[in-house]
Design an enzyme around this catalytic site. Structure first.
Site, PDB file in Angstrom:
ATOM      1  CE  LYS A 197       0.646   1.052   4.516  1.00 45.31           C
ATOM      2  NZ  LYS A 197       1.061   2.323   5.119  1.00 45.31           N
ATOM      3  CB  THR A 254      -1.269   4.843   3.272  1.00 45.18           C
ATOM      4  OG1 THR A 254      -1.375   3.979   4.402  1.00 45.18           O
ATOM      5  CG2 THR A 254       0.178   5.225   3.103  1.00 45.18           C
TER       6      THR A 254
END
Length: 343
Positions: A197, A254
């Site tokens: 990610k 994120t």
């Protein structure tokens, strides 16, 4: 606040006095545990112990009295029940080597960093297991910025362990009314989600730096989770994990948060900074840069299509202009969204 019975209190070591290690130390201490917080810098440890605050990384979060900060490695590990490894991913191997002679057979080491080692392509718990035979290497991961955890904002994470009782132990020592912990046996999937990610977050930041809007970011997040799932399952993770907290959840936070160092670095690159200039400006380890190279090599080894990860690598390491990389992503050959759906 969750109060533990005195008999439940543990002696726990947290290795790494950055923002995340400090925030987790506060969670553990407020749950009634005695915590030793280790920094590799003597001056930093002394300042934290004196001021009761990690002012440079987590300002405004005061440390409870049952946290002791030290730079003495042996002192930090004396009498502990569990070890939380909160060093940057690039320091995990060296720290594990140093830990080897202190860790008892079957002792739990909880890794809270995220990354893939370039060259070996090992996850961080695999590195720990390689350097410390007989250790129980576990993981704690999820959408969890230290800045919010330190201020007791509701947060949910996953404890991953090969043995159920170890995951339940981690759940027990960390969980409280603002820090909810689920359990999972899929250590590999959790770690792959956490590492990959960060690469997609770099791409989302680059799009923001180029001045693109919410449509672009939504596309990157959605197609990014497809890449995470394809590559993560090819490497041994379970498909369910990538639709959970350490997949979709961690990716969303994120890619969108002002606290994300990977998004911030990507944004600077989109604005015209080189990758090195962006990392220097962020002033913290940008885990996605190391993971990007490893992820692409793994994808090619497994024959997995990862166009976003490919373009991030081209921007980072091949001087590809960010705007050109985005254009090439959009102009790839036509495809169905889901190959499994049939007319």
């Amino acid at each position: 606040m969750l109060k533990l019975d005195k008999k439940d209190a543990e002696q726990i070591t947290v290795l790494g006095a950055g923002s995340w290690g400090t925030a987790l130390s506060v969670v553990l201490a407020e749950n009634g545990h005695n915590v030793t917080l280790w920094s590799h810098r003597k001056e930093e440890a002394e300042k934290i112990q004196r001021d009761r605050e990690q002012a440079s990384k987590l300002p405004g979060v005061m440390l409870p009295d049952n946290i002791i900060a030290t730079s003495d490695f042996e002192e930090a590990l004396a009498g502990n029940k569990a070890i939380v490894m909160a060093v940057p991913s690039t320091a995990v191997r060296d720290t594990a080597k140093r830990l080897n002679s202190y860790v008892k057979e079957g002792q739990i080491v909880i890794c809270v960093a995220k990354g893939i080692e370039d060259g070996t392509f090992l996850t961080l718990t695999e590195i720990i297991e390689e350097e410390i035979p007989g250790v129980k290497a576990c993981v704690l991961s999820g959408p969890s910025h230290a800045e919010e955890v330190g201020r007791r904002m509701p947060t949910t994470v996953v404890a991953g362990a090969k043995e159920k009782e170890d995951a339940l132990y981690i759940q027990d020592i960390f969980m409280n009314p603002y820090f909810r912990v689920y359990t999972s046996p899929d250590v590999k999937g959790i770690e792959m989600g956490g590492a990959l990610k960060n690469v997609i977050a770099l791409a989302a930041g680059i799009a923001d730096g180029l001045g693109y809007g919410d449509n672009s970011k939504a596309a990157l997040i959605t197609r990014g989770i497809s890449e995470l799932t394809r590559l993560g399952t090819a490497l041994g993770g379970q498909v369910e994990t990538f639709s959970g907290l350490t997949g979709v959840g961690d990716l969303i936070v994120t890619c969108t948060s002002v606290h994300s160092r990977n998004h911030r670095a990507g944004q600077l690159i989109g604005e015209g900074y080189t990758a090195q200039e962006a990392m220097d400006e962020v002033k913290m380890v940008v885990e996605g840069v190391n993971s990007a190279r490893a992820a692409l090599k793994l994808a090619r080894r497994k024959g997995v299509t990862v166009p976003i990860i490919e373009k991030v690598n081209a921007v980072l390491f091949e001087d590809k202009a960010a705007k050109d990389a985005v254009a090439e992503l959009l102009m790839r050959d036509r495809r169905k969204e889901f190959e499994t759906l049939k007319w």
